[in-house]
Design an enzyme around this catalytic site. Structure first.
Site, PDB file in Angstrom:
ATOM      1  N   CYS A   1       9.360 -20.643 122.671  1.00  0.00           N
ATOM      2  CA  CYS A   1      10.028 -21.638 123.523  1.00  0.00           C
ATOM      3  C   CYS A   1      11.208 -21.003 124.261  1.00  0.00           C
ATOM      4  O   CYS A   1      11.007 -20.300 125.237  1.00  0.00           O
ATOM      5  CB  CYS A   1      10.452 -22.853 122.695  1.00  0.00           C
TER       6      CYS A   1
ATOM      7  N   HIS B   1       5.130 -24.711 120.418  1.00  0.00           N
ATOM      8  CA  HIS B   1       5.699 -24.508 119.086  1.00  0.00           C
ATOM      9  C   HIS B   1       4.600 -24.319 118.049  1.00  0.00           C
ATOM     10  O   HIS B   1       4.037 -25.294 117.545  1.00  0.00           O
ATOM     11  CB  HIS B   1       6.581 -25.698 118.703  1.00  0.00           C
TER      12      HIS B   1
ATOM     13  N   GLU C   1       4.929 -23.560 115.045  1.00  0.00           N
ATOM     14  CA  GLU C   1       5.389 -23.972 113.716  1.00  0.00           C
ATOM     15  C   GLU C   1       5.319 -25.476 113.488  1.00  0.00           C
ATOM     16  O   GLU C   1       5.531 -25.946 112.360  1.00  0.00           O
ATOM     17  CB  GLU C   1       6.829 -23.493 113.493  1.00  0.00           C
TER      18      GLU C   1
END
Length: 902
Positions: A171, A306, A308
């Site tokens: 990001c 993202h 994660e």
């Protein structure tokens, strides 16, 4: 998957870096035991053992066949790294520890986490090049823009100068990779936070074994307002991933049934535009968006989305692929030199020289002794375990059980009123599970001023405007005899409470057989402004109420609503064996059978209009100002400063003589909630009437940590049919799903700071829970607490609750402090207990009336996202005040009616 493309891209990056081999020196390091210390406030120890070089039959990519030397190398076994050492740069984000957890699993050891301004370039260079401490670098997401030096810190220099170290930027880190090489970072076609997209990619090694394209299953979560302009990419940056369609995607498991869609078309007046929803996703302006880049000659990669996030598919595979890229990169460099360099490489990569780093980290860490595991009945054996300045307290707990007796004595309400309700219920507490359906809560805890161990803590943060004071705050302690002592806590309240809890010694056998986790200890509240002890630089506003108030309670009555049982608990000094207080409580309970339950004062049953509400309560902000602040939040979001901002305000009303307990009894009937509470602190002229449906954080006796954030609220319907439609409308709302997901990922991050690697999970995502006046969207996050983390470490890692701040948390709280024109005080903080054995259960203070110095205040607000409608946000804020404000006005009305009849 295009294997040729994967191989060639890997070769292109690695071979071009071979020329930099002289820059990075390698020395032979003998294998030896070592200790890895990670950074999670408390130091995390890695098991001592000799690192081994495993031999596998894995061959480097086929493009090496052209070289005779390399061809010979192909037929020899090559080292496989047992673990990979990552430096994780935290850009003050609220998702960094989700990356930390993933890397800990995949790398075989935890990464070292530093903030982007924590180390100088000299320190970074020392650990990267002189100590050879790390194998790769990951740059986290974060608020702001890579064009702002304070937002990105040392990351730009890492990307510019570490040409021979694998780096992955996520990001903000992805945008920094583009920016440092001359690409332009611009506004995205629209802010995109907590929403999903399909991704297509070019098949490079980073996307090995990951499908590509629309409906392939490669769905990712995006949190960004800025993007790299693909037209500005320099030739050395290669685009590797894009959104595959101009559509957003629904979450897995959230489906709109045909019956619901048909019903919505027939009830346009109910749904206020819900009929426009269909199975077709909303188009995103601007078409495809660049989602990934790589450098043509350096092992540097960037991902805009993202990996994660809990809702991203193949996120773990991406991190596995980056580990593989790291391994292949170093192995390829090794293969280009002499054979002896290969041996040096194997030793170098497997045995990091971490002693200097460990010393550096230890200076910053908060080392918690493993005191929680001590369990002994011998006081002398535990004296050396207490913290300096806090004497060891050996506590003994006794208890009795009255089977199936709660209803016989009038239930929880009558028990509390008869035993603790006299004299305005001064210095009493009632953690009240007034809503117990669907096993949301089972036990209620109540008590008043107790035995010799009882005391009351009251803490106020220091006034930061006083230049002589640099933090901390003032604590006053009243004991059971009414004596008050005051002291200044230089290290703050959380540190004091941590040392208090860690100073208790006890025998686990005392509470064997009890089905609950509170056996005596601290009960009370922690105000929102204690965020100043959790990473926020300062508070702009000062609370009128104390920033924390707690009782240490040594006598407790517990009601098991499931089985109608009553438990009496008494806590005393281990050197005594008195049980008189326990017997007294039991006898008083038995005597209640002869009493008629105390009736609630007659309450007016009529409704109240908005005009009447306003006439009783004055708002801190007008409708116009609140809507303007919502728009300001959206501007911050557009600029990348936040993903979501939980904007709040306060309603206030001056009261005459009021029975606060009667007001609470009315509130618990009108708006029953599983995490309700009554608290009275007479020295502070303070009563709290709370009907919260939301759990902040719980730690049970088995060290399981749980959070249950609420994000997404809608009013109940007036008919069963309308009610079901509104419930489904909330369930399918893209805006509410996005809000909820952002906070789920935030809480995963907070738990990940103190939980065992791989233990943080989400057993329930975006479930709908219904209460008396509203439907809510609730998720559950759980993890296993690390043994070296204390109860207060867990609270400090997550406070204030993310559902009341937004994300990224620190930047969001700073922005909210400037938007909100008063302190939140107790509202947005937490109420609950800290048991003497480190278990705790805390709510989020919402749907609450705070009565202080003759004034009632009610806080409310909502999560602002890019999808928010400012007018709707104002109406939602009013909806959340309805139950507590109505309880106050009804109580006032009953007082006036009673006076008129006299």
């Amino acid at each position: 998957m295009n294997s040729a493309m994967s191989s060639s891209s890997s070769f292109m990056v690695a071979s071009s870096c071979c020329q930099n081999l002289q820059t990075r020196k390698y020395f032979l390091l003998a294998p030896e035991p070592f200790e890895k210390i990670g950074m999670i406030d408390a130091l995390q120890k890695y098991n001592r053992k000799e690192r081994k070089v495993f031999i596998s039959s894995h061959l480097v990519p086929g493009h090496l066949d052209a070289s005779g030397t390399r061809k010979k190398f192909l037929h020899e076994p090559v080292p496989k790294l047992e673990f990979v050492r990552t430096l994780l740069i935290d850009n003050y984000d609220s998702y960094t520890y989700n990356i930390f957890q993933e890397l800990s699993i995949i790398n075989g050891m935890p990464p070292v986490v530093i903030r982007n301004d924590e180390w100088t370039w000299k320190e970074v260079y020392h650990y990267l090049y002189e100590e050879r401490t790390f194998d790769n670098i990951v740059i986290s997401p974060g608020p702001g823009s890579p064009t702002c030096p304070s937002d990105i810190g040392i990351c730009l220099r890492l990307l510019l100068e570490c040409i021979d170290i694998p780096i992955l930027g996520v990001c903000l880190g992805h945008q920094a990779l583009g920016y440092v090489h001359g690409a332009e970072v611009v506004h995205a076609p629209e802010p995109f936070h907590g929403r999903l997209s399909d991704i297509e990619h070019n098949g490079c090694q980073l996307f090995h074994e990951i499908p590509s394209g629309r409906s392939s299953g490669f769905k990712v979560v995006r949190y960004h307002s800025l993007v790299i302009d693909p037209k500005s990419l320099p030739k050395e940056l290669i685009p590797i991933a894009w959104t595959s369609t101009a559509e957003t995607l629904p979450f897995q498991g959230v489906k709109r049934s045909n019956s619901f869609l048909n019903a919505s078309k027939e009830n346009k007046d109910i749904f206020n535009g819900m009929s426009e929803l269909s199975d077709d996703s909303k188009d995103v302006k601007g078409g495809k968006v660049l989602m990934g880049i790589m450098h043509s000659s350096r092992p540097h990669y960037g991902l805009q989305f993202h990996p994660e996030s809990v809702a991203t598919c193949y996120g773990r595979q991406l991190f596995k692929n980056f580990r593989k890229i790291t391994e292949d990169y170093w192995l390829l460099l090794m293969s280009t030199s002499f054979n002896e360099r290969r041996a040096h490489y194997a030793a170098c990569m497997q045995v990091p020289n971490l002693d200097p780093l460990s010393r550096s980290v230890a200076k910053r860490g908060h080392l918690v002794n493993k005191l929680i595991e001590r369990r002994t009945a011998e006081v002398d054996g535990t004296l050396n375990l207490s913290h300096p300045g806090h004497s060891v307290k050996f506590l003994k707990m006794t208890w009795k059980k009255l089977d199936c007796s709660a209803s016989q004595v009038g239930g929880a309400d009558n028990i509390f009123c008869e035993l603790f309700g006299d004299q305005e219920a001064k210095n009493s507490f009632w953690l009240d599970s007034s809503s117990i359906e669907k096993e949301r809560a089972r036990f209620s805890f109540m008590g008043g001023k107790g035995g010799s161990l009882w005391k009351q803590l009251s803490f106020r943060l220091s006034n930061r405007s006083d230049r002589m004071c640099k933090g901390g705050g003032h604590l006053s302690v009243e004991d059971a005899n009414g004596h008050v002592i005051s002291k200044f806590l230089e290290d703050g309240f959380f540190d004091y409470l941590d040392k208090e809890l860690l100073s208790f010694c006890f025998d686990e056998k005392d509470y064997e057989g009890l089905p609950f986790d509170f056996y005596g200890g601290y009960i009370g509240y922690i105000g929102y402004d204690l965020k100043a002890e959790c990473g926020v630089a300062s508070n702009r506003h000062r609370s009128k109420t104390p920033d924390a108030c707690l009782f240490f309670t040594d006598n407790v009555i517990v009601i098991d609503h499931q089985y109608d049982d009553i438990y009496t608990l008494s806590l005393h000094d281990g050197s005594t064996s008195t049980t008189s207080r326990l017997e007294d409580l039991e006898q008083r309970l038995l005597n209640l059978r002869a009493f008629t339950p105390r009736r609630l004062q007659s309450q007016a049953s009529r409704g109240f209009s908005v005009v009447e509400l306003k006439s009783g309560f004055s708002a801190e902000k007008s409708r116009e100002q609140y809507i303007k602040d919502v728009e300001n939040c959206q501007e911050f979001i557009k600029e990348g400063e936040s993903y979501e901002l939980c904007l709040t305000t306060q309603m206030r009303m001056k009261l005459g003589g009021i029975d606060s307990l009667e007001l609470y009894r009315n509130l618990r009937i009108r708006n029953p909630a599983p995490y309700a509470a009554w608290l009275n602190f007479s020295r502070e002229n303070l009563s709290i009437c709370c009907s919260s449906p939301e759990r902040f954080l719980r730690l049970d006796r088995n060290a399981i940590l749980e959070a249950k954030p609420i994000k997404g609220t809608i009013a109940r319907g007036s008919t069963p049919k309308e009610d079901e439609f509104l419930k489904l409308q909330l369930e399918c709302s893209e805006k509410d799903q996005a809000e909820n997901l952002m906070i789920v990922d935030l809480l995963r991050n907070d738990l990940g700071r103190v939980c065992e690697t791989g233990s943080v999970h989400v057993p329930h995502l975006m479930e709908i829970e219904s209460y008396a006046t509203v439907h809510t969207m609730v998720s559950t996050i759980r993890g296993k607490k690390r043994s070296d983390a204390s109860a207060i470490d867990c609270v400090r890692a997550a406070f204030p609750g993310g559902s009341m701040t937004g994300a990224p948390k620190l930047r969001s709280m700073e922005l909210l402090d400037h938007l909100e024109n008063c302190s939140r005080g107790i509202y947005s903080g937490c109420i609950g207990f800290f048991s003497y054995n480190q278990a705790f259960d805390l709510n989020i203070v919402i749907r609450t009336v705070v009565i202080h110095e003759g004034e009632a205040s009610v806080g409310a607000g909502g999560a602002i996202t890019a999808l928010s409608d400012p007018n709707d946000e104002y109406e939602e804020m009013l909806l959340k005040t309805r139950a507590p404000i109505k309880a106050v006005l009804e109580h006032q009305s009953s007082i006036f009616s009673s006076d008129a009849q006299k």
